[in-house]
Design a protein around this motif. Sequence first.
Motif, mmCIF file in Angstrom:
data_model
loop_
_atom_site.group_PDB
_atom_site.id
_atom_site.type_symbol
_atom_site.label_atom_id
_atom_site.label_comp_id
_atom_site.label_asym_id
_atom_site.label_seq_id
_atom_site.Cartn_x
_atom_site.Cartn_y
_atom_site.Cartn_z
ATOM 1 N N GLU A 1 -7.700 0.378 -2.271
ATOM 2 C CA GLU A 1 -6.995 1.667 -2.046
ATOM 3 C C GLU A 1 -7.329 2.220 -0.668
ATOM 4 O O GLU A 1 -6.448 2.688 0.050
ATOM 5 C CB GLU A 1 -7.400 2.684 -3.125
ATOM 6 C CG GLU A 1 -6.714 2.455 -4.451
ATOM 7 C CD GLU A 1 -6.794 3.683 -5.358
ATOM 8 O OE1 GLU A 1 -5.767 4.035 -5.943
ATOM 9 O OE2 GLU A 1 -7.880 4.290 -5.435
ATOM 10 N N ALA B 1 -5.423 0.354 1.934
ATOM 11 C CA ALA B 1 -3.991 0.695 1.908
ATOM 12 C C ALA B 1 -3.761 2.030 2.606
ATOM 13 O O ALA B 1 -2.829 2.197 3.414
ATOM 14 C CB ALA B 1 -3.494 0.745 0.468
ATOM 15 N N MET C 1 -1.514 2.770 6.041
ATOM 16 C CA MET C 1 -0.350 3.666 6.112
ATOM 17 C C MET C 1 -0.588 4.798 7.100
ATOM 18 O O MET C 1 0.298 5.147 7.865
ATOM 19 C CB MET C 1 -0.025 4.202 4.708
ATOM 20 C CG MET C 1 0.603 3.100 3.837
ATOM 21 S SD MET C 1 0.364 3.316 2.095
ATOM 22 C CE MET C 1 1.551 4.585 1.733
ATOM 23 N N TYR D 1 -1.188 -3.274 -2.104
ATOM 24 C CA TYR D 1 -1.059 -1.904 -2.621
ATOM 25 C C TYR D 1 -0.074 -1.088 -1.799
ATOM 26 O O TYR D 1 0.552 -0.175 -2.295
ATOM 27 C CB TYR D 1 -2.427 -1.202 -2.631
ATOM 28 C CG TYR D 1 -3.280 -1.501 -3.864
ATOM 29 C CD1 TYR D 1 -2.919 -2.517 -4.740
ATOM 30 C CD2 TYR D 1 -4.438 -0.770 -4.144
ATOM 31 C CE1 TYR D 1 -3.703 -2.809 -5.870
ATOM 32 C CE2 TYR D 1 -5.218 -1.039 -5.269
ATOM 33 C CZ TYR D 1 -4.844 -2.063 -6.129
ATOM 34 O OH TYR D 1 -5.610 -2.334 -7.230
ATOM 35 N N CYS D 2 0.035 -1.384 -0.479
ATOM 36 C CA CYS D 2 0.957 -0.563 0.319
ATOM 37 C C CYS D 2 2.210 -1.349 0.710
ATOM 38 O O CYS D 2 2.964 -0.918 1.592
ATOM 39 C CB CYS D 2 0.247 0.003 1.549
ATOM 40 S SG CYS D 2 -0.189 -1.259 2.729
ATOM 41 N N VAL E 1 -4.480 6.265 -2.372
ATOM 42 C CA VAL E 1 -3.076 6.280 -1.939
ATOM 43 C C VAL E 1 -2.284 7.082 -2.969
ATOM 44 O O VAL E 1 -2.621 7.096 -4.166
ATOM 45 C CB VAL E 1 -2.487 4.844 -1.847
ATOM 46 C CG1 VAL E 1 -2.800 4.225 -0.520
ATOM 47 C CG2 VAL E 1 -2.999 3.974 -2.972
#
Length: 1572
Positions: free
Chosen positions: A1018, A1021, A1025, A1055-1056, A1128
Motif C-alpha cells: 500500500e 502504491a 500515485m 495495487y495502483c 491508498v
Amino acid sequence: MADRGCPLEAAPLPAEVLESLAELELELSEGDITQKGYEKKRAKLLARYIPLIQGVDPCLQTENRIPGPLLTAAPSKPQKSRATNSRDERFRSDVHTEAVQAALAKYKERKVPMPSKRRSVLVHSSVETCTPPDTSSASEDEGSLRRPGRLTSTLLQSHSSIEPWLDRVIQGSSTSSSASSTSSHPGGRPAAAPSATTALAGLTAHAHIDLHSAPPDVTTGLVEHAHCERPQVACVRGIPRGHGRNVLETADGVPVNSRVSSKIQQLLNTLKRPKRPPLKEFFVDDFEELLEVQQPDPNQPKPEGDQMAVLKGEPLSVGTSGPPSLLAALQLWATTQPKAPCLTALDTAGKATCTLTYGKLWSRSLKLAYTLLNKLTSKNEPLLKPGDRVALVFPNSDPVMFMVAFYGCLLAELVPVPIEVPLTRKDAGSQQVGFLLGSCGVTLALTTDACQKGLPKAPTGEVATFKGWPPLSWLVIDGKHLTKPPKDWYPLAQDTGSGTAYIEYKTSKEGSTVGVTVSHSSLLAQCQALTQACGYMEAETLTNVLDFKRDAGLWHGVLTSVMNRMHVISIPYALMKVNPLSWIQKVCSYKARAALVKSRDMHWSLLAQRGQRDVCLSSLRMLIVADGANPWSISSCDAFLNVFQSRGLRPEVICPCASSPEALTVAIRRPPDLGGPPPRKAVLSMNGLSYGVIRVDTEEKLSVLTVQDVGQVMPGASACVVKVDGAPYLCKTDEIGEICVNSVATGTAYYGLLGITKNVFETVPVTADGVPVSDRPFTRTGLLGFIGPDNLVFVVGKLDGLMVVGVRRHNADDIVATALAVEPMKFVYRGRIAVFSVTVLHDERIVLVAEQRPDASEEDSFQWMSRVLQAIDSIHQVGVYCLALVPANTLPKAPLGGIHISETKQRFLEGTLHPCNVLMCPHTCVTNLPKPRQKQPEVGPASMIVGNLVAGKRIAQASGRELAHLEDSDQARKFLFLADVLQWRAHTTPDHPLFLLLNAKGTVTSTATCIQLHKRAERVAAALMEKGRLDAGDHVALVYPPGVDLIAAFYGCLYCGCVPVTVRPPHPQNLGTTLPTVKMIVEVSKSACVLSTQAITRLLKSKEAAAAVDVRTWPTILDTDDIPKKKVASIFRPPSPDVLAYLDFSVSTTGILAGVKMSHAATSALCRSIKLQCELYPSRQIAICLDPYCGLGFALWCLCSVYSGHQSVLVPPLELESNVSLWLSAVSQYKARVTFCSYSVMEMCTKGLGAQTGALRMKGVNLSCVRTCMVVAEERPRISLTQSFSKLFKDLGLPARAVSTTFGCRVNVAICLQPNRLGKLAEQGTAGPDPTTVYVDMRALRHDRVRLVERGSPHSLPLMESGKILPGVKVIIAHTETKGPLGDSHLGEIWVSSPHNATGYYTVYGEETLHADHFSARLSFGDTQTIWARTGYLGFLRRTELTDASGERHDALYVVGSLDETLELRGMRYHPIDIETSVIRAHRSIAECAVFTWTNLLVVVVELDGLEQDALDLVALVTNVVLEEHYLVVGVVVIVDPGVIPINSRGEKQRMHLRDGFLADQLDPIYVAYNM
C-alpha cells in the motif's frame, strides 16, 4: 650448368677461399655471426669468381632457376674441429636443401594469420635451455639418425667435383633474404616480406573451399539459416535474428577491421584456394554418416614387373676346424692364448683403461657363473635355475663388465636380458622395459659397483623400484663380490641346441617393448655367417663405436669377435661426444682392419677432421656402416669418402649393412676381395615410392630419394620381398615390400607373445597363385625395400617409420630430412625433429614436432613452420596435420640421446608435450569428411501424417492433468487477480508468515507476514500515485536486489494498476557492462518510473554510471527505503482478466532481449498449475535459491507464496559466493520438503562442497527431509551435473530420486515440473512416474532425426525427460519448416498450448508479426483450430511403458536444445553443448568450453585451468576430438583464463556475448590458434 641461368664454369675455387668459406659456414652454424653478416662476407669472398651474380636479387634467381640437375656426390666442406656445437651440421645435405628451396620458391607470397599469444607465454622455454651439448641430436639408438641425404637427379653425376656450396652461392640465399625481412609488428603479424620465398604460402594452397561446388566444407552452411521464420525479437545488438544472408559485411555488428576478424578474414581467404589433388568422391551410406572413401587415383603408378624369385645367399661354409660353439671357442682361446687381448675399453679422454684378455674373460665369467648358481639363495632354495632370465644393467662406458656378465650367464645356462641403465624413476619408455622384465620373469639384475651407486635410491638406501618394474635383487659383479669356484668345478653349459641364448629388447612403433629371443643355434650361425661375410680372421683388430649391448654392436663386438679371437677396441659414446675423431685415431693407432660405426659417427668426424694431417685409414679393409639401411646414410658415406680418400681410405672399404632385431643381420656389402659386386645407387621418385612402386626419377626433379645398396644376403640365408599389407604375397620386381629372410641365424620368437610371434617369425611367403615359395618359414625384418641388379638388397625405409595417409605411404625419416632442409641451421635445435602419425577420423595424420633454438623469435618460428608445410607439400605431396615446436631439450630422449618417438607421440596425445608454438592444418589434411548434407525437398505435412499412420506411429502430443477435474472453478474465479488474493490473505490470516530472507551467514534479515506485505505494498502504491504521479497502465521498472522489498514493490504496482518490470540491479564493481542492460530494459519497456533502494538510486546517478550511460535520460527514480506510511484510497481492480499484469524481460543466450506480456489470467493460471503440481498449501515450507527477475524464478519468488499461502525461505544465489553451504544448510534447518535452484547454484555446491560433506554432517546438515529438488532451467537437462550432485550429497541423506528438472521458455515459463511423490497423491500411489532417460544417436540428431540406441553404444547421448507436464498444458511436436504434426519419437519444435502462455512479445518496435507467429501458430495439417505458442526448442515426445496417476501411459517430453543456439555446419544441425561436452572431456585442464560460429568457421573457446605454458597442448586435442566425434574442422581455437566465458544467472553460457568479445578483441586470450 647453363640451365641454371648462370654461365659459371665448373672451375674449382682456390683452396684458401674454400677454407674461408668453410669457416664462415661454421661461424654461422654456431651463431657467432648473423645471417646478414654471413651473406655480406660470403658475397665479398666470391665477388671475384662470380662477377655476374652481384647485384641480382637473390629471390629473383630462385624464382627463375630451373630446378635443374642436382649433384650426386656431395664432397664435404673442410671444417674446424669445434664439433661440439655444430652437431646439426650433419643433417645438411646441400642438394636436398637446394631441392627444398627450389620447391619453396614456387610458392607465391600469401598471407596466413599468425597465431596470437599472450606475452607471458612467450617467455617460457625449457629449464635447461642452455644445457651443454651433451644430448647429441637425433642419434636414435636404432640408428634412425635423421640425415637429409639428398634428393637428387641422375644427370650431372659427372660434375661431382663442383663444390656443393657453390650451388648455393649461385642460387643466392633464398632463405636468408626472407629471414630478415619480417619485422615484428605490435599486432604480432609478420610484415609483408619482400622475398617470394617467405610466403606462408602453400600452407593452404590446398585447403579447399570453393563456394560454388559442394565443398568438403568449412564454409557451406549458414547460407540459408534453418530458422529464418523464427522472427526477430527485440534485437539487443541490432543483429537480425536470421543472420547469415551475407555475414561478411560487418561480421554481425562488429566492424571487420578489428584485429581478430581481419585475421579470420585472412584465414578464410587462404582456405578459399582450391586444393590440388582432386579426389574422386565416393560415399558409403552407413545409416546417416557418409565417410568419404578414398578411391585410388586411376593415374597412380602400378607395379609392372614380373613376380620376383626368392634370392638365395652363398652357402654357409662351416669349416670342420671351427669350434662347435661359442663357449667352446672361448674356452679354446682361454687355454691356448690366455694373454691374447680380447677387449680394450677407453675412458672419456681416449686412454685405454683396461684390456681384457681371453684368459681373464674366461676366469671371470666362470667365477660369475659359479656365484650365480651356488651362492645366491632364498629360503635355502637356489635363487636361479638354468633357463632363468637375468637383467644386465651396464652403462655404455663399461664393455668389460658387460662381456663378463654376458658370458657368465651363458656359462651358467641363464638367459641374459641386456637393458639400458635407468637414469631417473621416470625415464621415457622405462615402464615398458619394466613390463618386459616382468613378462620374462626377471628377479635378478647384474650391474657394476659404480653403476649401482648412481641408480636412484629409495629412502631405505635400496635401489628404487622403477615405475612398472617387477621387484628385483641387484647383484654387483665386481671381482670382490664374487666367489672363486673350486678347482674341479665346471658348468655343464649346453650351448648348441634350440634353447634360448639371450633376449634382446626392441621398442615397437607404439612404444611397447618386446623381447626377441635368440637361440644358441641361431647365435652360432650368426657368428659363422658374419665371419664368412666379413672375412674375419684370427687376431684381427676391430674398433666398435656402437652400443655393445644389442644389435650389430653385440653381434660383431661381443660374439663374433670371440669366435675369431679378435681384439675389439670399444669406443664409448661419451668419448665420441668429446672427440668425434677418436674412432679414426684408434683405427690409425691400433692399425684396425675393421671398424663398426653409424653414419652419424662418420658425419661428426667430418666436422672435426680439419687440421688432423696425420690420420691414416689405409689399414681398414672394412668400414661397416650399421645403419646403412637408413636411406639418408648415403650422404655421410659419400662425404666421408671424399675427405678421407686422401688419407688412405679405399672406396671399396665402406660396407653398409642392414639389420633388424628379429632377423639379426639381413644383408651386408662385401669388399671385392670377398667377392662382392660393385656398389650401386638408385635414384627413385618419391611419388612412386609413396605408392609402393619403384620408378627411376621422373620429370619432377625435386622429389627423389637416392639410396645405396646394403650388399648381398647373408651366407646361408634366402630372402624375398612380400606385400606389406594382408597375406604375404611375393612382390613384383618393381614393387616395394617388406624384406623377409629365411635362415638359421635369425631370432626365434617374441618372448611370451605367441600370436605376434607366429605373424613375424613364421611367415610363409606365397606366389600370386597362393603357392608357398618354401617349406621353411621366413622372418619378417621390418625393413622396406627391393632387390636390385646384381642381387643387391636396397632398403628405402622401416616399417616402424611408415605412415599410411589415404592410400599413399610416407616414411617418417624422409619427412624429417625435408623439414631439416628448410633453414636448418637457423632454427631447429640440434636437428631434433620427431615425425609420427596419429589416427584421427579413420586415417593417419602426420605430426611433426621439432625443438626450436632458445633464441628463436615468434616470427622466426611461424615462418619456419609455414615453410616446412610448403616444402613437405611440394616434395611429398602430403599435408602435415599438426606442426608443433617445443623448447630446446624438452623432448623425451632415447637411451643414446636420440628422440624417443613413441613417448613423444604419447605426450602429444595426452596433452603433456607443452609446445611453445603449434600450427594445425586440418582443413588441408582431412579430405575424408562426410559429404555435406543436402537438404531434401521436404515431404508435405499431410504425407507425414499418413506415413505415421501407416507405420503405426501415434501423433506426438501430450498434456498434463485436466484443470477442471482438479479444483472447483469457484476458487479459481476468486483467485483471478493476485492483488485480491493478497488482500484476502491479509484479512483472513494476517499473521501467517509468507517470506523469510536469509543473508550469507544464514541469519534471517527480513520477513513478511500477509499483513506486513499488504501494508508495504500500500505504501509503495501511494508513493507511485503521489510522488510518481503515475496512472493505471504505466510501466514501472523495479531495480532491487533479491529480497522482500522487491516483492512489496511488485504488489504495490498491482495495487495502483501500474505494470511492474523486474530488473536485475547493476553490479557496482562492473557498471560498464551491467548498467547498459538495465538502461536498455528501462527504455525498451517504456518504464515511466524506476523504483529502487537508496543505495541503488545513488548508484544509478553516480559519476561512474555517467561514464557507462547517459544518466540524464533516466525516468523518475523513486527510492522506497523511507516512504511515508500511507494507505491508498482504493485498490485498483483490472476491468478484465486479460489486462496486462506484468512484463517479464530476459536476455536469451543468443544475446536477444525479449520481454513477454503476462495477463492477470495467465498469472493466476500459472500459480494454480504450480500449486496443483507441487501440492502447495499454507502449511508447507519451500526453499528457493533462484534469481527473482524473470521466468519461473520470478514466479516462485514473487507470485506463488501469495497465491498458495505457503512459506518461502528465500536464499539469494549471490550470497552463495561467500558461503557455498548456505542453501543446503537452509533446506536442512527449515526441513524444506520442496526446494528450487538453478544449475549455477548446483554447480557451485558440487564444486565448492565436494570435499566438505563430512564437515557439513558434523554441523548437522541433513537433507533427508527433501522430497523433491527441482532445477529451474530453459535448456536440455544436464544429466552429469544432476547425477554428480545426487551422488555427492547422498552422504547427507539426500534421497536418490529427489533431484529433477523443469522446463520453461519465453512463451511459457513453466511447461514441465517434476514433483516427487508427495502428500495425499503419494499415499494413493497416484503421483507421476520418475523421470526417464533415453540414449539417442548423436549423429542422427544432426540430421534432425531421433534414433534410440543402447546405453554405452558409440555416439550415444543420454537425454533425461524434462519433468512432468503441468496441469492444463498441452504439448505437440511440429515440423520446423512445414509446421505439420510429427509422430512419436520424431524430432521437431515443441509447441505449447495452455492458459498460462504469455500473450505476446512486448517490444519497442511493435513488431506485431512476431506476436502472430510465436504466440498464435496453427498446425498446417490435422488439428488446424487450436492456437499454439512456439517455444523455439527442439525436442520429441515418447510414450513410455510407465503409467501416470490417471492410469494412462506416460508421455515423456525430451528437450534437445534451443533452435536459436544451433549451429548449421556442413548442412547439419549441431547443438553447441554436444561439441562442448566432447571438448571438456579432451583434457583435464579444460575447465569450461563454449563454441560459436563466425563466417562459417567453428570457433572453440576453452578455459584453461592450469599453467599457461600448457595452453598449447590443448589446440591439437580440441581439434582431434571435434573431428573424431562431430566430423567438424575447428577453424579457431581460443584459450582463455578461467571465468572468461560469460554465464548468466541461470547458469547458461552467453555464447553470443563471448563471440562479440572475441571479435572486438576483448578476451585477452592466452593463445589463439588459427587452424589452416
